[in-house]
Motif scaffolding. Structure first.
Motif, PDB file in Angstrom:
ATOM      1  N   VAL A  90      43.911  60.277  37.289  1.00  0.00           N
ATOM      2  CA  VAL A  90      43.613  60.753  35.948  1.00  0.00           C
ATOM      3  C   VAL A  90      42.266  60.196  35.489  1.00  0.00           C
ATOM      4  O   VAL A  90      41.465  60.908  34.873  1.00  0.00           O
ATOM      5  N   ALA A  91      41.991  58.950  35.803  1.00  0.00           N
ATOM      6  CA  ALA A  91      40.713  58.343  35.435  1.00  0.00           C
ATOM      7  C   ALA A  91      39.555  59.052  36.136  1.00  0.00           C
ATOM      8  O   ALA A  91      38.503  59.284  35.521  1.00  0.00           O
ATOM      9  N   GLU A  92      39.742  59.408  37.395  1.00  0.00           N
ATOM     10  CA  GLU A  92      38.701  60.137  38.118  1.00  0.00           C
ATOM     11  C   GLU A  92      38.430  61.490  37.473  1.00  0.00           C
ATOM     12  O   GLU A  92      37.347  62.034  37.590  1.00  0.00           O
ATOM     13  N   GLY A  93      39.430  62.026  36.770  1.00  0.00           N
ATOM     14  CA  GLY A  93      39.271  63.274  36.034  1.00  0.00           C
ATOM     15  C   GLY A  93      38.536  63.102  34.714  1.00  0.00           C
ATOM     16  O   GLY A  93      38.312  64.063  33.993  1.00  0.00           O
ATOM     17  N   GLY A  94      38.177  61.854  34.368  1.00  0.00           N
ATOM     18  CA  GLY A  94      37.365  61.609  33.184  1.00  0.00           C
ATOM     19  C   GLY A  94      38.089  61.021  31.991  1.00  0.00           C
ATOM     20  O   GLY A  94      37.520  60.967  30.899  1.00  0.00           O
ATOM     21  N   LEU A  95      39.309  60.553  32.153  1.00  0.00           N
ATOM     22  CA  LEU A  95      40.043  59.997  31.018  1.00  0.00           C
ATOM     23  C   LEU A  95      39.371  58.724  30.511  1.00  0.00           C
ATOM     24  O   LEU A  95      39.106  57.804  31.277  1.00  0.00           O
ATOM     25  N   ALA A  96      39.065  58.711  29.227  1.00  0.00           N
ATOM     26  CA  ALA A  96      38.531  57.525  28.558  1.00  0.00           C
ATOM     27  C   ALA A  96      39.438  57.243  27.368  1.00  0.00           C
ATOM     28  O   ALA A  96      40.044  58.150  26.795  1.00  0.00           O
ATOM     29  N   TRP A  97      39.527  55.977  26.991  1.00  0.00           N
ATOM     30  CA  TRP A  97      40.450  55.573  25.929  1.00  0.00           C
ATOM     31  C   TRP A  97      39.803  55.684  24.556  1.00  0.00           C
ATOM     32  O   TRP A  97      39.548  54.695  23.890  1.00  0.00           O
ATOM     33  N   ASN A  98      39.564  56.909  24.113  1.00  0.00           N
ATOM     34  CA  ASN A  98      39.162  57.126  22.724  1.00  0.00           C
ATOM     35  C   ASN A  98      40.438  57.161  21.882  1.00  0.00           C
ATOM     36  O   ASN A  98      41.545  57.090  22.421  1.00  0.00           O
ATOM     37  N   GLU A  99      40.300  57.263  20.571  1.00  0.00           N
ATOM     38  CA  GLU A  99      41.490  57.196  19.717  1.00  0.00           C
ATOM     39  C   GLU A  99      42.484  58.318  20.004  1.00  0.00           C
ATOM     40  O   GLU A  99      43.691  58.092  20.006  1.00  0.00           O
ATOM     41  N   ALA A 100      41.994  59.521  20.258  1.00  0.00           N
ATOM     42  CA  ALA A 100      42.902  60.646  20.521  1.00  0.00           C
ATOM     43  C   ALA A 100      43.687  60.425  21.806  1.00  0.00           C
ATOM     44  O   ALA A 100      44.903  60.670  21.848  1.00  0.00           O
ATOM     45  N   ASN A 101      43.027  59.960  22.855  1.00  0.00           N
ATOM     46  CA  ASN A 101      43.718  59.722  24.123  1.00  0.00           C
ATOM     47  C   ASN A 101      44.675  58.541  24.024  1.00  0.00           C
ATOM     48  O   ASN A 101      45.767  58.574  24.593  1.00  0.00           O
ATOM     49  N   LEU A 102      44.268  57.498  23.309  1.00  0.00           N
ATOM     50  CA  LEU A 102      45.179  56.365  23.093  1.00  0.00           C
ATOM     51  C   LEU A 102      46.415  56.811  22.318  1.00  0.00           C
ATOM     52  O   LEU A 102      47.540  56.443  22.652  1.00  0.00           O
ATOM     53  N   ARG A 103      46.207  57.625  21.294  1.00  0.00           N
ATOM     54  CA  ARG A 103      47.323  58.126  20.493  1.00  0.00           C
ATOM     55  C   ARG A 103      48.301  58.901  21.375  1.00  0.00           C
ATOM     56  O   ARG A 103      49.510  58.677  21.329  1.00  0.00           O
ATOM     57  N   ALA A 104      47.784  59.786  22.200  1.00  0.00           N
ATOM     58  CA  ALA A 104      48.654  60.571  23.089  1.00  0.00           C
ATOM     59  C   ALA A 104      49.379  59.665  24.077  1.00  0.00           C
ATOM     60  O   ALA A 104      50.585  59.815  24.301  1.00  0.00           O
ATOM     61  N   TYR A 105      48.661  58.714  24.666  1.00  0.00           N
ATOM     62  CA  TYR A 105      49.252  57.823  25.665  1.00  0.00           C
ATOM     63  C   TYR A 105      50.282  56.891  25.048  1.00  0.00           C
ATOM     64  O   TYR A 105      51.364  56.688  25.609  1.00  0.00           O
ATOM     65  N   LEU A 106      49.977  56.335  23.902  1.00  0.00           N
ATOM     66  CA  LEU A 106      50.899  55.395  23.266  1.00  0.00           C
ATOM     67  C   LEU A 106      52.136  56.100  22.704  1.00  0.00           C
ATOM     68  O   LEU A 106      53.182  55.492  22.554  1.00  0.00           O
ATOM     69  N   THR A 107      52.008  57.383  22.415  1.00  0.00           N
ATOM     70  CA  THR A 107      53.151  58.163  21.944  1.00  0.00           C
ATOM     71  C   THR A 107      54.085  58.500  23.096  1.00  0.00           C
ATOM     72  O   THR A 107      55.304  58.416  22.971  1.00  0.00           O
ATOM     73  N   ASN A 108      53.494  58.874  24.242  1.00  0.00           N
ATOM     74  CA  ASN A 108      54.301  59.248  25.411  1.00  0.00           C
ATOM     75  C   ASN A 108      53.459  59.051  26.673  1.00  0.00           C
ATOM     76  O   ASN A 108      52.786  59.979  27.123  1.00  0.00           O
TER      77      ASN A 108
END
Length: 140
Positions: A90-108
């Protein structure tokens, strides 16, 4: 049995769909930013994370990586920590921990990294989520 090209295509499609969902969610009026969160309350919420993570600058890795500077950081980018294969993909696909991605990850977490190793089920309380992200924004 599917070959590796099929698996890569499936991964790319899942990543694309996830990216679109995150982008759409950030445009919804009900999606609060960390500005609405209370960092002090978020530090208390972080106690749930302490079983596996440390928040201190230069802190040790536990079962999960140290989270100092997590906001704005690329996923799976801490040298010396052994991330799951799926998190690395997923990281190789460009995932960075901005607020939107953190929100999605921390939710599920499994919605973002389906075969990842994080066992946390996710935060369902919107205020706790806002507070936690506000706290994470202070870890710089």
């Amino acid at each position: 049995m599917r070959d590796s090209a099929d698996l890569r295509e499936e991964f790319r499609m899942r990543h694309f769909v996830f990216s679109m969902v995150v982008a759409a969610a950030t445009m919804l009026p009900g999606v609060a930013s960390a500005q609405a969160g209370d960092p002090a309350a978020g530090q208390r919420v972080f106690n749930q994370c302490r079983a596996c993570h440390t928040p201190e600058k230069g802190g040790r890795h536990g079962v999960g990586p140290n989270l100092w500077g997590v906001v704005g950081r690329n996923a799976a980018s801490i040298e010396g920590f052994r991330y799951s294969a799926n998190m690395r993909e997923v990281a190789e696909g460009g995932l960075a921990w901005n607020e939107a991605n953190l929100r999605a990850y921390l939710t599920n977490p499994k919605a973002v990294v389906p075969r990842g190793s994080m066992s946390f089920a996710g935060l369902r309380n919107e205020q706790q989520l806002n507070d936690l992200i506000a706290y994470q924004n202070t870890l710089k």
